[in-house]
Enzyme design. Structure first.
Site, PDB file in Angstrom:
ATOM      1  N   TYR A 448      45.357  41.505  36.682  1.00  0.00           N
ATOM      2  CA  TYR A 448      44.757  41.650  35.138  1.00  0.00           C
ATOM      3  C   TYR A 448      45.075  40.471  34.429  1.00  0.00           C
ATOM      4  CZ  TYR A 448      46.512  46.446  37.086  1.00  0.00           C
ATOM      5  OH  TYR A 448      46.434  46.655  38.095  1.00  0.00           O
ATOM      6  N   HIS A 449      45.405  39.119  34.901  1.00  0.00           N
ATOM      7  CA  HIS A 449      45.615  38.014  34.125  1.00  0.00           C
ATOM      8  C   HIS A 449      44.542  36.571  34.354  1.00  0.00           C
ATOM      9  CE1 HIS A 449      50.034  39.851  33.451  1.00  0.00           C
ATOM     10  NE2 HIS A 449      49.000  40.002  32.776  1.00  0.00           N
ATOM     11  N   PRO A 450      43.303  37.019  34.065  1.00  0.00           N
ATOM     12  CA  PRO A 450      42.596  35.416  35.094  1.00  0.00           C
ATOM     13  C   PRO A 450      42.714  34.687  33.942  1.00  0.00           C
ATOM     14  CG  PRO A 450      41.099  37.532  34.383  1.00  0.00           C
ATOM     15  CD  PRO A 450      42.514  37.629  34.215  1.00  0.00           C
TER      16      PRO A 450
END
Length: 527
Positions: A448-450
């Site tokens: 969820y954290h590119p």
């Protein structure tokens, strides 16, 4: 759904493409492309300092009256490509991102963490600037005040917090705590990933964007940026287009002294590449914080999964080693759809939802991926290979979380994977499972954290942007979003992104207001 939604004066500053009956030609001091964590914080900072700011957003604006909690309604509105973006490699890793005013902040779980000190020291050692406590503390504090950050209310964390607290304590872990969140006044409906129906969660559509508009910024929604304008070698504006109310094309042109690209980690590098920008780091160095989930059955307990927040408790003892444990409860619909079961097995599994504990972990990855153009602008080609070091850390997360559950009295531990669910009755079965020749593809991995695809660097041989977020060799062009973050964090990134963007925007405002550079030369610009 609220019976009445307030109509504020700042709403008059929003123009949707569908409401335009002619092309628009504007001038501003700065144009910001994107309204998520980075773009919204940058726009607010620029507008607060008296500059004329235009925000261009591809998605639409929604208020809490649209956040019904019905997935078939809200997912198409709030998620890009219905949440189907995935990284491919030695595992298929879904990475959902938002497309709306607020971007992914509208659909995240609200967890707020500062950038770990060790990560900031690594950036400083690479020569990327001053990321000391003294330099960043005022900016962290401003972001946390804007978002009303505070520990999650135990009432809304629910029984899963007690289970993990008990299990982690039995294993000797001490850093057990409610997570800090941006949701003052939360009533625990658990719809954080689908738009908060009460506006308790201070996503940027609720916090930064309204305050930027109150300070004179203008927001144009439903417009996709298509081209940068240039005068000689300098970037001088942007062109965008959208659909009017009759299905035709309406064009927006904004001439400005600075262009801030904040389209997100996947789409910022692709946009820049389409504009002819060539840098070997562009689109590379993608980190994701790969996340795993382990479930457990507590047949005699009602875990209130539909009446609690999805992520409200954490265990951070192993955070310095790259492993952070955080909640991850999903809605009933997701519980059934992700089971890979059928028939009576599916029915039994779905009926067990009230007694199924959900919790997860994420790793600070050393693996790096790449983003390239895909078959459609909504589906970029995202490649990511989980390396051996990170997969060992992932397996440690599975092992540790399963042991927490057993220590807390779980009847059965469930390890979900693409091909089914592995059911474990005791520690002996857990140990036997982990002795198998396991691969990343055997597990349900999400992210969820590119971050990092247009990272800050010492020079063009080290990154895409300098310490001021200026794109190397492109005067007038800046990147202020997750793409600019120099490395994996091991912490939920929205506070980091907002802090870096706000700080960079303040420095940009100083330069625009004083082109001779007389401001900001004596020390750190303060919020």
């Amino acid at each position: 759904m609220p019976a009445q939604v307030e109509h504020f004066r700042w709403r008059q500053q929003i123009t949707a493409a569908r409401d335009c009956d002619e092309d628009l030609d504007l001038e501003a001091d700065a144009v910001v492309i994107g309204s998520g964590a980075g773009g919204a914080a940058a726009a607010y900072e620029l507008a607060s300092r008296g500059l004329a700011v235009v925000i261009v957003e591809e998605g639409d604006y929604y208020d809490r009256s649209h956040f019904s909690g019905r997935l078939t309604e809200v997912v198409p509105k709030l998620y890009r490509a219905f949440g189907s973006n995935c990284a491919t490699g030695n595992a298929l890793i879904p990475v959902p991102v938002g497309r709306n005013v607020g971007g992914t902040t509208t659909i995240n779980s609200g967890t707020c963490m500062r950038t770990p000190a060790a990560v900031r020291e690594h950036w400083r050692a690479r020569g990327l600037g001053d990321f000391s406590d003294a330099a960043l503390a005022p900016w962290f504090e401003q972001v946390e005040a804007m978002l009303k950050v505070q520990p999650a209310d135990p009432r809304h964390v629910g029984p899963i917090g007690d289970i993990i607290d008990q299990g982690a304590a039995a294993l000797g872990f001490e850093a057990r705590h409610p997570l800090r969140r941006n949701a003052e006044g939360c009533d625990g409906q658990g719809l954080c990933q689908f738009g908060c129906p009460t506006d308790a969660k201070q996503s940027t559509n609720v916090s930064y964007i309204p305050r930027a508009l109150e300070r004179g910024a203008f927001l144009f929604t439903g417009f996709r940026a298509t081209r940068l304008e240039r005068d000689g070698g300098r970037v001088t504006g942007v062109r965008a287009r959208g659909r009017d109310g009759q299905g035709g094309t309406v064009r927006l042109r904004v001439r400005s002294r600075a262009v801030v690209v904040a389209m997100g980690t996947f789409f910022t590098p692709l946009f820049l590449r389409r504009q002819g920008i060539r840098n070997r780091h562009l689109g590379r160095h993608l980190t994701l914080h790969p996340a795993g989930v382990v479930n457990a059955l507590f047949p005699d307990r009602d875990l209130a999964n539909s009446r609690t927040i999805p992520q409200g408790f954490g265990v951070a003892d192993l955070a310095d080693q790259g492993l952070m444990f955080e909640g991850g409860t999903i809605p009933l619909a997701g519980h059934g759809l992700l089971s890979n079961l059928n028939g009576r097995d599916w029915v039994r599994f779905t009926e067990s939802y009230p007694h199924t504990a959900y919790f997860g972990f994420m790793i600070r990855d050393t693996s790096e991926g790449r983003v390239r153009p895909g078959p459609h602008r909504d589906w970029p080609l995202i490649r990511y290979h989980l390396n051996r070091h990170d997969f060992r850390l992932f397996l440690r997360g599975v092992d540790t979380l399963a042991r927490m559950y057993f220590a807390a009295g779980a009847r059965e531990v469930l390890v979900p994977g693409p091909e089914g669910i592995t059911r474990l009755k005791d520690l002996h079965q857990l140990e036997a499972f982990l002795r198998r020749p396991l691969k990343p593809r055997h597990f349900l991995i999400t992210a969820y954290h590119p971050l990092g695809t247009a990272r800050l660097g010492r020079d063009a041989d080290d990154g895409v942007c300098d310490a001021e977020h200026r794109v190397f060799g492109q005067p007038g062009l800046y990147v202020m979003d997750g793409a600019a973050v120099p490395s994996s964090l091991g912490a939920n990134p929205q506070v980091t992104i907002m802090t870096l963007a706000g700080r960079a925007a303040a420095r940009l405002a100083d330069r625009l207001q004083d082109p001779q550079g007389r401001k900001g030369q004596t020390g750190e610009t303060r919020p």
